[in-house]
Design a protein around this motif. Structure first.
Motif, short mmCIF file in Angstrom:
data_model
loop_
_atom_site.label_atom_id
_atom_site.label_comp_id
_atom_site.label_asym_id
_atom_site.label_seq_id
_atom_site.Cartn_x
_atom_site.Cartn_y
_atom_site.Cartn_z
N TYR A 1 -47.68 20.75 -5.14
CA TYR A 1 -48.09 21.96 -4.83
C TYR A 1 -48.60 21.98 -3.52
O TYR A 1 -49.56 20.80 -3.08
N ARG B 1 -49.61 30.87 -6.20
CA ARG B 1 -50.52 30.71 -6.85
C ARG B 1 -50.40 30.71 -8.54
O ARG B 1 -51.10 30.21 -9.30
N ALA C 1 -49.99 24.18 -18.83
CA ALA C 1 -50.83 23.13 -18.06
C ALA C 1 -49.93 21.93 -17.86
O ALA C 1 -49.93 21.33 -16.71
N VAL D 1 -53.27 28.82 -10.85
CA VAL D 1 -54.51 28.75 -10.19
C VAL D 1 -55.04 30.11 -10.31
O VAL D 1 -56.27 30.65 -10.42
N LEU E 1 -48.62 28.24 -10.24
CA LEU E 1 -49.25 26.95 -10.33
C LEU E 1 -50.45 27.13 -11.31
O LEU E 1 -51.23 26.39 -11.67
#
Lengths: 399, 302
Positions: B75, B45, B67, B50, B48
């Motif tokens: 993913y 995570r 980004a 997140v 990514l």
């Protein structure tokens, strides 16, 4: 690379638009949108038909009168005229009259003579009719009494009159304005609660299905939230435009509406205030929705939102119809969270001028800016936290 | 090269990740193994974006992942994420477009991948009508559609039938061979051993070992040999030999440092005919167990 596709950069606007388009398309294509539209239309059409039916019921009455009561006829006609009641009076013999009343061919039958008048109805006597006949009977009794006392009834009547006059011309369309205000208020209520709820449900759907994790790996939380609110707001707008257009056109064609200009003005006003109110409520709905992880938990946390939306609605419907210049309503029409419902109703009743609407709208925009900022913060901090409900204080403070 | 460099993350008073560091090279299949709650999902995570790391950095080709770069990662989250009521095709196109593909590119790519993963016939169905295995193929399709430069897959094999496992393995190998670093987590250690070029083992938020299976085996440094033939008893009297297991004519021995395996073979031959004399290569399951055990014993005194 194996294939020739290569992802290009994607701007914030593109991301928001892509999200908004998905929300719009999947909502408009859903069965619930069409069903909701049909149900709302049916409710409004039913309401209009019922209103028309009731109006036609009350406007025309027929009264049978026996020969003995005939001297009262002129008095009853006079009273009916001043009360605005369309009354047909026929002289009949008592038996036929009673049969007519029993068979619903006549509203009521007047029998008896001075001092013993009796009004005969089937299972009830229409109260309006009763009042008119009572007035006529009183007048007659009074005239008889005055004559025996040596007073001229005509002189007395001339000396005891009160005239009414208004400083502004009486608005002949008050009734239609009231209907416009009420219909507009109800439409706004339906849109705020329905589409606000959809925003909350959509946020929880993404959280519950964990698709939000996939989405937030490629776009930012505010882009997802913004797109969702824009998309669903557009669906609500579409529904409002469809309902409004059908309503205005339908009412004009059937002759129920004689002020299309005012109706159009109200239509525009409803759309403007829908947008202002929707962003305010949708942001709150999204923030609250993001704090829970499952649809089952959603109802309990968004219950307070129902009150936030319903209170201005109830206040408007209770305060304004009888008293368009009510001071509480006037003040509330500038207060964000109330203005989106109260101001358009005041405008429809013709008691708010355009500059008042503009001032109120600016105040609403300021409120939106503040609320959206706070709601965005709550959303960003809670949307990836699954499991127990995130408290609003935690969400505002940050993770 | 994808570098995860000193990444730490704390949830409340629990240190979920503690300076996690490893690299995945282009063209490499990297297996990420560890117990439940060890930190695999949290690490992915963070890669990514997140989740935000408290400390440390994730770099792709030397540059911190931002980004724009993340959009070019494929993913697959652990908790599968798809709109249950959306049709497979429009859902995949939507996700591909969010990753920056044009409408036409998205359509072509989805057509290619749904065909390749055997779900082309289901693109008109709602996701919730698909079996879990097929939903997983859709999820993989979503990760692959934008032709990612890096693949990060959390438990891509869990719940798949053997055919689907073969398809999934084939696709991952293919992507790695095309130069994409592929990192995936799994509890199926045999599969990881068979498929991966390198393996990272994480325990309680710390990387305890990284390397190829061979390198992990060499970590211990000792030589273990399986001998089949001579009746038991011969090894106990041989110098430099530790008997690990003995079962009739089968003996597993560990050679002490500096012991010549030819001397041991001669001792075995002297005791009887030798049918098999083979270096024992512990499977990943065993290496994993040892590594994790070591990690816990190291931690215990602290």
């Amino acid at each position: 690379m194996s294939t020739a596709v290569r992802s290009g950069p994607i701007s914030a606007n593109q991301a928001v638009l892509l999200v908004a388009r998905r929300e719009f398309v999947s909502q408009v294509r859903s069965r619930s949108f069409v069903i909701g539209l049909v149900i709302t239309l049916a409710l409004f059409a039913g309401g209009a038909l019922l209103g028309g039916f009731l109006a036609s019921q009350s406007s025309s009455k027929s009264l049978g009168i026996v020969a003995a009561a005939a001297p009262l006829r002129a008095g009853i006609e006079e009273a009916a005229r001043t009360q605005g009641l369309d009354l047909q009076i026929t002289e009949v013999d008592e038996a036929t009259g009673r049969a007519d009343v029993q068979g619903d061919r006549r509203s009521a039958l007047l029998v008896g003579t001075a001092g013993s008048y009796e009004l005969v109805g089937r299972d009830t006597v229409d109260s309006g009719l009763e009042a008119i006949v009572a007035t006529a009977v009183q007048q007659q009794a009074l005239r008889t009494a005055l004559a025996s006392a040596g007073v001229d009834p005509a002189q007395l009547a001339a000396g005891s009159q009160v005239a009414t006059t208004t400083t502004e011309p009486v608005d002949p369309h008050r009734g239609e304005q009231l209907v416009l205000a009420i219909v507009g208020t109800i439409l706004l209520f339906i849109s705020f609660s329905g589409y606000g709820q959809l925003v909350a449900t959509g946020v929880v759907e993404e959280k519950q299905s964990r698709v939000v994790e996939l989405l937030l790996a490629t776009i930012k939380p505010w882009q997802l939230l913004g797109g969702k609110i824009l998309g669903l707001g557009a669906v609500g707008l579409l529904q409002l435009v469809i309902l409004g257009a059908i309503g205005v056109v339908g009412a004009s064609l059937t002759g129920m509406l004689t002020v299309p200009g005012a109706a159009f003005g109200m239509f525009v006003m409803v759309i403007v205030w829908y947008l202002l109110g929707f962003f305010l409520f949708a942001a709150l709905y999204a923030a609250i929705g993001s704090t829970v992880s499952r649809q089952e938990e959603l109802n309990s946390v968004i219950a307070p939102m129902i009150f936030v939306i319903i209170i201005p609605f109830i206040l408007t419907l209770n305060l304004l119809p009888n008293d368009p210049r009510n001071q509480v309503a006037t003040v509330l029409s500038y207060v964000p969270f109330f203005s989106q419902t109260v101001m358009p109703a005041r405008y429809a009743l013709g008691v708010a001028s355009v500059w008042e609407v503009v001032v109120s709208a600016v105040l609403a925009l300021i409120a939106i800016a503040v609320v959206v900022r706070l709601a965005g913060r709550v959303y960003r901090n809670s949307i990836l936290r699954t499991g127990a409900r995130v408290s609003l204080r935690d969400a505002l403070r940050g993770s | 090269m994808l570098d995860i460099d000193g990444v730490s993350k704390r949830f409340g008073d629990r240190q979920a990740l503690d300076g996690v560091t490893f690299s995945v090279r282009p063209g490499e299949l990297f297996g990420f193994v560890g117990g439940n709650g060890a930190g695999k999902t949290t690490t992915m995570r963070i890669v990514l974006g997140v989740l935000a790391a408290d400390a440390g950095e994730v770099r792709w080709n030397g540059k911190p992942v931002d980004a724009e770069l993340r959009r070019r990662i494929g993913y697959m989250p652990e908790e599968r994420g798809l709109y249950p009521k959306m049709k497979v095709g429009s859902q995949l196109r939507y996700l591909a477009r969010l990753h920056g593909l044009s409408a036409a590119q998205a359509r072509a790519s989805i057509e290619h991948w749904t065909e390749r993963l055997g779900i082309a016939a289901r693109t008109g169905d709602e996701v919730q009508k698909l079996s879990l295995g097929n939903q997983q193929r859709v999820q993989l399709c979503a990760a692959l559609a934008h032709d990612p430069e890096v693949l990060v897959l959390d438990e891509p094999f869990s719940g798949l039938d053997p055919t689907a496992v073969e398809v999934m393995s084939g696709v991952l190998r293919e992507k790695a061979d095309a130069g994409v670093p592929v990192i995936f987590s799994s509890h199926q250690l045999e599969l990881v051993e068979r498929l991966c070029d390198r393996i990272g083992i994480i325990a309680t938020g710390r990387m305890v070992a990284t390397g190829s299976v061979e390198e992990l085996r060499a970590r211990d440094g000792s030589t273990v040999v399986d001998v089949h033939g001579p009746p038991s008893g011969w090894a106990e009297t041989t110098t430099g030999v530790d008997v690990l297991e003995s079962n009739g004519t089968r003996t597993r021995i560990k050679l002490a440092d500096g012991t010549d395996d030819q001397d041991v073979l001669r001792a075995a031959l002297a005791a009887g005919p030798v049918h098999e004399f083979r270096r024992w290569r512990p499977p990943l399951t065993e290496l994993y167990r040892d590594v994790v055990q070591d990690a816990h014993t190291e931690e215990a005194p602290a």
